[in-house]
Design a protein around this motif. Structure first.
Motif, PDB file in Angstrom:
ATOM      1  N   UNK A   1      14.360   9.643 -15.411  1.00  0.00           N
ATOM      2  CA  UNK A   1      15.435  10.627 -15.437  1.00  0.00           C
ATOM      3  C   UNK A   1      16.732  10.018 -15.949  1.00  0.00           C
ATOM      4  N   UNK A   2      17.041   8.812 -15.466  1.00  0.00           N
ATOM      5  CA  UNK A   2      18.276   8.150 -15.909  1.00  0.00           C
ATOM      6  C   UNK A   2      18.216   7.819 -17.396  1.00  0.00           C
ATOM      7  N   UNK A   3      17.080   7.300 -17.857  1.00  0.00           N
ATOM      8  CA  UNK A   3      16.925   6.969 -19.274  1.00  0.00           C
ATOM      9  C   UNK A   3      16.971   8.219 -20.136  1.00  0.00           C
ATOM     10  N   UNK A   4      16.316   9.284 -19.682  1.00  0.00           N
ATOM     11  CA  UNK A   4      16.285  10.529 -20.456  1.00  0.00           C
ATOM     12  C   UNK A   4      17.695  11.108 -20.599  1.00  0.00           C
ATOM     13  N   UNK A   5      18.456  11.115 -19.510  1.00  0.00           N
ATOM     14  CA  UNK A   5      19.831  11.621 -19.571  1.00  0.00           C
ATOM     15  C   UNK A   5      20.684  10.792 -20.519  1.00  0.00           C
ATOM     16  N   UNK A   6      20.476   9.467 -20.497  1.00  0.00           N
ATOM     17  CA  UNK A   6      21.272   8.610 -21.376  1.00  0.00           C
ATOM     18  C   UNK A   6      21.013   8.907 -22.850  1.00  0.00           C
ATOM     19  N   UNK A   7      19.771   9.116 -23.235  1.00  0.00           N
ATOM     20  CA  UNK A   7      19.429   9.299 -24.638  1.00  0.00           C
ATOM     21  C   UNK A   7      19.600  10.733 -25.107  1.00  0.00           C
ATOM     22  N   UNK A   8      19.188  11.703 -24.269  1.00  0.00           N
ATOM     23  CA  UNK A   8      19.076  13.075 -24.744  1.00  0.00           C
ATOM     24  C   UNK A   8      20.175  14.016 -24.256  1.00  0.00           C
ATOM     25  N   UNK A   9      21.113  13.533 -23.463  1.00  0.00           N
ATOM     26  CA  UNK A   9      22.096  14.436 -22.863  1.00  0.00           C
ATOM     27  C   UNK A   9      22.941  15.170 -23.889  1.00  0.00           C
ATOM     28  N   UNK A  10      23.218  14.544 -25.040  1.00  0.00           N
ATOM     29  CA  UNK A  10      24.052  15.180 -26.057  1.00  0.00           C
ATOM     30  C   UNK A  10      23.260  15.606 -27.283  1.00  0.00           C
ATOM     31  N   UNK A  11      21.941  15.669 -27.140  1.00  0.00           N
ATOM     32  CA  UNK A  11      21.105  16.078 -28.266  1.00  0.00           C
ATOM     33  C   UNK A  11      20.738  17.544 -28.141  1.00  0.00           C
ATOM     34  N   UNK A  12      19.946  18.036 -29.087  1.00  0.00           N
ATOM     35  CA  UNK A  12      19.552  19.434 -29.083  1.00  0.00           C
ATOM     36  C   UNK A  12      18.614  19.770 -27.932  1.00  0.00           C
TER      37      UNK A  12
END
Length: 771
Positions: free
Chosen positions: A281-292
């Motif tokens: 969850x932490x890794x996903x938020x870091x990478x994808x939080x500002x993506x589509x």
């Protein structure tokens, strides 16, 4: 600055606490490494050895009245090691065992600083820093010897956005680093789109990092050189291991097939497509939080989203000792990241619409090498390698009713011949030839409007290299002089690149180091628009063409002074670095220069400072880097200089680790000043549907601060099996750090302020068994 003071206070208290509590010498056994340091000071000698050779050996302190000869005889008798006097001052330590099937030629490399930051990290006389993952101790925030995470703890090396794939060495961009895995050039270095090293840490054994004064053997990269090697020794017994953490499971094995052959294999696969953890969850938020993946539009409401993400890597190595003087090796590697996601929207007419997109990032490569020892002093070797990198993306953009398909592919083939000659114990020559062919393919297909582009370019490079290494009779002075001569066929360019290293020991405990190099690079990365590859992986490899993408060149020089005595290391190094012919599109501008093409350069000047003190079971270190990194382009900003996008003026790290028998724990603080960004003049003014910016990189983000902790406990559940339980917390105080900031438009042409946040509090837990 309060956080900086907190780090400094922590460091001072750590030293004081250890001095008061743990500085009394025990009456029992001590690590051999400590005994050797005392002997070097007492008898004015120097021991040369591999860190793993003396690992875990404990002996009682020796009587002071013994002569040097008596000391060596005693050590020979009580250990399984051989202590051999090479001359009046230099003593080699080796294993007492049957001669290796291959008596490999030894270059004049000598470890001059052991435990550079922690156990398993050392510095050599030629300026390189070596990491032995088998002897690696512990670093805060790490529970595994992650190759590219380890190097970021070294002064002058870091990632401005926490990504493994964006390692910055003395102000350079990641694509300017040469990363070699068993001689194979790697164009992909990270899993989870940059947050995890793609190299399995349990088969990789020796990592060498060169920030300056690089050997003439290495070329086509203007920043650092990182080489990764597996074990090169055929073991008599089988060994292996299994383990897992909150993201993946892995295993490795070393299997002797005969007295002369061995197979080494390792594999790792994430389970993130099956099971989701807090770490994921932490890794996903870091990478994808500002993506589509996390956005909706005013005309479409996101009802459901389903993503499937996984990564894996595989390594294999075949060793064949043909005879006592020749050997043959085969290596293969495969790395992959796969993301598939679908979204379901409601449209304005209350209908449902589903989109499916995917992003696949894959690398595979192989190398074959052969070496032959002639006349006990001449070694010949040859290597052939191939490397392939492929990035495929299919992005279904519902807001623009557009389907974007992209591919970026790199195919790299090379051949290397190397001859090394030992003249005597003081002089060594090395000569060689390297051929390299790199092809880059870029494909793009867009609907609405319809557009297709396919471009493939190739560059062939021929290079001759040579260098000489020299030791003084006293072994106090080491000099390496070399040069690389390269011809780039397509560009019709011919370059001579000298390199040098000088290491001088004086007053017993001081060392002076002077390094310098000229280097060049024919392949670089360009950075596309914000939403290419979903805003996740925007970088694409591109070859120099002699026009709008010229051949990159660089020069670098440094001078350093170190003091090393009684487990106290203090070092300071000043450096200057200039990199020329960079393109604006390779710098990731997210301001008024985002769509501008121009050619320029950047210059970096700085100072790296390190102090490291060890107290029996405790080790504490503090590092500080000051640097100034400025651009200057032909046209941008009217030809005036301005701060580099990755310019960090102040970087400060401090750590305390404890290692006692089966238990290890470490805590560390990391602080640096904010990186530059360009704010708009008025966030509300979008009348011209353009953003009016202030001067480029005229503002800076807030300071970055992070605290990490990790612990390891080792035990033996049964005979022949060892196990480890490892735990870590990254950003233990859940500090909110902004690592990037830029501005764009939403679908209604309102200006959006995008802030990329660093990893939040990220726990990880690992369990391993070795047998």
């Amino acid at each position: 600055m309060n956080k900086t003071l907190l780090c400094l206070v922590f460091y001072i208290v750590s030293i004081a606490f250890c001095n008061l509590t743990f500085c009394q010498e025990p009456s029992g056994e001590k690590p051999l490494a400590q005994i050797l340091l005392k002997l070097e000071a007492t008898y004015d000698v120097k021991f040369s050895f591999e860190t793993k050779t003396i690992e875990g050996i404990l002996i009682r302190p020796l009587p002071d009245e013994l002569s040097l000869k008596q000391v060596l005889n005693h050590l020979n008798s009580i250990t399984h090691l051989s202590f051999e006097m090479l001359n009046s001052r230099f003593i080699a330590i080796t294993q007492k065992e049957i001669e290796e099937p291959v008596s490999q030629i030894q270059r004049l490399e000598e470890v001059v600083i052991t435990n550079y930051l922690t156990k398993g990290i050392s510095k050599t006389n030629n300026g390189t820093i070596k990491t032995n993952t088998k002897a690696f101790d512990i670093l805060p925030g790490l529970i595994e010897p992650d190759v590219l995470q380890i190097v970021q703890n070294l002064p002058g090396i870091m990632s401005v956005d926490e990504r493994i794939s964006n390692i910055n060495v003395r102000g350079g961009t990641n694509d300017q680093n040469l990363i070699l895995y068993e001689g194979i050039r790697m164009y992909q270095s990270g899993h989870f789109f940059g947050l995890i090293s793609a190299f399995n840490p349990y088969l990789s054994e020796d990592i060498t990092i060169s920030k300056n004064g690089t050997s003439a053997k290495f070329g086509n990269a203007v920043s650092s050189t990182i080489t990764i090697k597996n074990s090169d020794k055929i073991d008599k017994n089988r060994s292996g291991g299994l383990g897992g953490n909150m993201l993946s499971v892995d295993g490795f094995a070393k299997v002797p097939l005969s007295e002369k052959t061995e197979l080494q294999v390792s594999a790792r696969r994430s389970f993130t497509d099956i099971l989701v953890s807090k770490t994921y969850d932490a890794y996903f938020d870091r990478i994808f939080s500002d993506s589509e993946l996390n956005t909706s539009t005013p005309t479409n409401t996101l009802l459901a989203q389903d993503e499937r993400f996984l990564f894996y890597d595989f390594n294999a190595r075949f060793l064949y000792d043909i005879s006592s003087t020749s050997k043959f090796r085969i290596n293969v590697i495969n790395i992959s990241n796969d993301l598939d996601y679908s979204q379901v929207f409601t449209t304005t007419d209350n209908n449902f619409q589903e989109t499916k997109s995917e992003l696949n990032q894959t690398s595979y490569g192989g190398s074959v090498s052969y070496s032959k020892l002639l006349n006990q002093d001449l070694n010949l070797s040859a290597q052939v390698y191939f490397s392939n990198y492929d990035l495929d993306a299919k992005n279904n953009n519902i807001s623009n009713n557009q389907l974007l398909t992209q591919e970026n592919k790199v195919e790299d083939f090379g051949f290397l011949f190397d001859a090394s000659k030992i003249v005597n114990e003081s002089i060594n020559f090395n000569l060689g030839y390297q051929f390299n062919e790199v092809g880059v393919t870029n494909f793009e297909d867009v609907t609405n409007p319809d557009y297709t582009s396919f471009v493939k370019e190739i560059i062939r490079t021929h290079a001759l290299f040579g260098e000489v290494e020299w030791y003084s009779i006293s072994r106090d002075t080491y000099i390496r002089l070399g040069s690389r001569i390269s011809y780039f066929g397509k560009l019709s360019e011919f370059l001579i690149e000298p390199r040098f290293t000088v290491n001088y020991k004086f007053l017993d405990y001081f060392r002076l180091e002077v390094l310098g190099e000229l280097k060049s690079q024919s392949i670089t990365q360009i950075i596309d628009l914000q939403q290419d590859f979903f805003g996740i992986e925007k970088r694409r490899w591109q070859l120099a063409n002699g026009n709008d993408v010229p051949l990159i060149t660089s020069e670098q020089t440094s001078i350093g002074l170190s003091y090393n005595k009684n487990n106290l290391l203090v070092s300071v190094e000043g450096y200057y670095k200039g990199v020329h012919n960079i393109t604006a599109r390779s710098q990731g501008f997210q301001n008024q220069f985002q769509f501008t093409e121009d050619i320029g350069h950047y210059t970096v000047s700085g100072i790296d400072f390190l102090i490291n003190k060890r107290f029996n079971d405790f080790s504490t270190w503090l590092s500080y880097t000051y640097s100034k990194n400025d651009y200057k382009f032909n046209q941008l900003h009217n030809g005036k200089s301005f701060p580099n996008t990755i310019d960090l003026r102040h970087v400060f790290n401090t750590s305390l680790t404890y290692n006692r028998d089966k238990f290890k724990i470490g805590i560390g603080f990391n602080w640096h000043s904010g990186r530059p960004f360009t704010p708009p003049k008025d966030l509300q003014d979008n009348s011209n549907f353009t953003i009016e910016y202030n001067a480029p990189n005229s503002s800076r983000l807030s300071d970055y601060f992070r605290t990490d902790i990790s612990a390891i406990y080792k035990f033996k559940p049964s005979k022949g099996i060892s196990a480890e339980v490892e735990a870590s917390i990254w950003n233990i105080f859940n500090q909110t750090n902004i690592v990037n900031r830029y501005y764009t438009f939403d679908s209604d042409n309102n200006i959006l302020d995008i802030k990329n946040k660093s990893l939040k509090l990220t726990p990880n837990l690992s369990f391993r068994m070795n047998f």
